[in-house]
Design an enzyme around this catalytic site. Structure first.
Site, PDB file in Angstrom:
ATOM      1  N   GLY B 319       0.824  -1.204   0.000  1.00 41.47           N
ATOM      2  CA  GLY B 319       0.000   0.000   0.000  1.00 41.47           C
ATOM      3  C   GLY B 319       0.858   1.254   0.000  1.00 41.47           C
ATOM      4  O   GLY B 319       1.999   1.224  -0.492  1.00 41.47           O
ATOM      5  N   GLU B 320       0.308   2.367   0.516  1.00 45.05           N
ATOM      6  CA  GLU B 320       0.984   3.678   0.553  1.00 45.05           C
ATOM      7  C   GLU B 320       1.126   4.299  -0.832  1.00 45.05           C
ATOM      8  O   GLU B 320       1.735   5.365  -0.962  1.00 45.05           O
ATOM      9  CB  GLU B 320       2.401   3.592   1.163  1.00 45.05           C
ATOM     10  CG  GLU B 320       2.465   3.052   2.562  1.00 45.05           C
ATOM     11  CD  GLU B 320       3.904   2.992   3.102  1.00 45.05           C
ATOM     12  OE1 GLU B 320       4.828   3.523   2.463  1.00 45.05           O
ATOM     13  OE2 GLU B 320       4.079   2.392   4.180  1.00 45.05           O
ATOM     14  N   GLY B 321       0.664   3.622  -1.880  1.00 48.42           N
ATOM     15  CA  GLY B 321       0.965   4.051  -3.249  1.00 48.42           C
ATOM     16  C   GLY B 321       2.256   3.451  -3.761  1.00 48.42           C
ATOM     17  O   GLY B 321       2.739   3.826  -4.835  1.00 48.42           O
TER      18      GLY B 321
END
Lengths: 355, 355
Positions: B319-321
């Site tokens: 996640g987090e981009g």
């Protein structure tokens, strides 16, 4: 040329440092992310740490592409969609900065060197200091090179690798340009993977059915000439390769001897890599495969070298190092996360409840 | 907040310019490479030209990542390997520059903005101006949000997209941080793709078998609550999403309304994207999928959105981009080749013999 430079034997290849790989694996578990959650990026970063012999690894600051340009006698026999004159024209395009390799290198933070190994034309003096000859013999009916030429080409490739490593390159890419060069690439791969021509021959730069038949016949004839020398990689390059292939194979072998990681490009470079692994056993531990081209021979070679899966499946088939440059930022990303992320301890972040 | 800002209706989505896509396709044929030889890079470049409405496209100079942080009530019920306090700790890590998103953004030439939409803690004032509430309801037994909260979250996501586009962002990435957020993501995807929980639930950040069973039961219970409101995307976000999901869905929808391309990250963002396509039909034409995570729901959502194949298959699940940032340089490479390569005419290179 000294006797030593002319010796086609390579020094031993030392494997990337297994202790440093283990240290990198351990560090990955301390970084502020769930264990294993960066997937393949973690494995790439660990490999670079092992190649550098340090953990955390240094960011890659001097990626270098060397484009090996050479013509091929076989191109006279209708195996390509483009005429041989394009090779020299593209060398000029590389020097002017207008080719795919230039645009991609700028984007990926790499610099480009072009070397004319066997272009069938006079090229700019900035690129011709390692030139071995003009073109190579038509491998369906004659040897690509003489004994002296193959040794000179190997010496050139080795010298180029040494020059680049000595100048500080911390990751290398071999690229190539040469009308007709997927034909010898296919011969080398079919020979070394024991594959029938029809299962190995692809469309190259985009040939029609008639040209595909001519190319397949040429591969068949060249394979017949290559098989007797299969056990001797230098002889194989002489009979069925070409000066550019010999230089690339030596470059890839010497990069491994010099403990420098390489991002492997498409079918032509991977053919040279197959031979390089014979010249310098273990060299493949220093390589990562960037992409899978639609050329059937490329997949055969990647599998044989245990470089699957490649980083990208983008149906690229340009050469020049374009696939490797497209993938290079993925290696940068892997190194950056391993080198720059905070640990749980540094950041005051709680770990997983099972650890 | 004005009545207008509080309206969950989105403006119409105009498709990327088909005329400019055709112009880009034509330009690709004039560049100094065999036709089609850059494979998928060519299609990505053509898409960016269509998004920008200009050919050659401009290089992407202001890629921007917005990380939406939020906690989830469901995390109290043993569905994650990490405790909820990690969400706020990671927000601090983002601000300190120590997380994967920071390292990857530096490498890819992007900048990072963090927004606390629903973190269950007080966070730095630099990130809390769009905060809707602390955490969200436990969706297996109660609605995630009230009517007012879902509207506020949608307004926040839309406002953030507008702020970024107005500040010159030329490509956007939504990232996320929130312990427990793969549970609502899985519920939204299972609901909108009509999938059974056991076929959709994955291991998230790395849960064991017992936690997987708890997560699957939670998804089953939440799905039962979600199905009656399936036709209404705002109600679906309210019942089974959360404030961060509502904000992300609105951000993705508004990015398309504002004609800005988006690189889509992993399972959580793709769940929000599924809802965004309902909020603003046609939004998906402005998106490209970066990677495929091991979460089964991610593949379900990518397929439903016709975003397959993603650019990378790296088994990333952070996640987090992070996946979108890892893939962003591939978009840069596509734009650079289309924008910067010389044409056959410019470079004096002969074309293919069949053209």
């Amino acid at each position: 040329m000294t006797a030593d430079a002319d010796n086609p034997e390579f020094g031993p290849v030392v494997a990337p440092d297994p202790g440093m790989r283990a240290a990198a694996e351990a560090r990955q578990l301390q970084l502020t992310k769930p264990p294993g959650s960066l997937g393949r990026l973690e494995r790439i970063g660990n490999w670079i740490a092992a190649c550098q012999g340090q953990c955390p690894p240094k960011l890659l600051e001097r990626p270098r592409v060397v484009v090996f340009a050479g013509d091929h006698g076989i191109a006279r026999h209708g195996v390509s969609a483009f005429p041989s004159e394009v090779t020299a024209q593209m060398v000029a395009n590389f020097l002017a900065g207008g080719a795919a390799v230039n645009a991609l290198a700028r984007t990926a933070g790499a610099t480009v060197r072009v070397v004319d190994i066997a272009v069938d034309a006079d090229t700019d003096e900035r690129v011709s200091d390692h030139k071995v000859r003009r073109s190579s013999g038509s491998i369906d009916r004659e040897d690509a090179l003489s004994e002296d030429e193959v040794r000179a080409a190997i010496a050139a490739g080795r010298a180029i690798a040494d020059e680049e490593v000595d100048s500080g390159a911390d990751i290398l890419i071999a690229g190539e340009m040469g009308i007709g060069n997927t034909t010898p690439a296919t011969v080398l791969i079919a020979a070394l993977t024991d594959t029938e021509p029809v299962a190995a021959v692809g469309r190259g730069t985009g040939i029609d059915d008639a040209a595909w038949c001519r190319k397949t016949a040429a591969v068949r004839d060249a394979l017949r000439r290559a098989r007797p020398v299969l056990a001797d990689p230098v002889a194989l390059l002489r009979v069925a390769g070409g000066a550019d292939f010999a230089a690339m194979a030596a470059f890839l072998a010497q990069a491994a001897v010099r403990r420098t990681p390489v991002v492997i490009d498409g079918v032509v470079v991977t053919a040279a890599a197959l031979v390089a692994e014979r010249l310098a056993p273990g060299a493949g531990d220093w390589w990562i495969a960037s992409h899978r081209s639609p050329e059937p021979a490329h997949s055969l070679a990647l599998k044989h070298l245990r470089l699957e899966p490649p980083l990208l499946e983008f149906e690229m088939r340009l050469g020049e190092g374009s696939g490797a440059l497209t993938a290079l930022p993925l290696v940068h990303a892997a190194v950056a996360t391993l080198a720059e992320m905070a640990t749980f301890g540094d950041a005051g972040v709680s770990g997983s409840s099972d650890t």
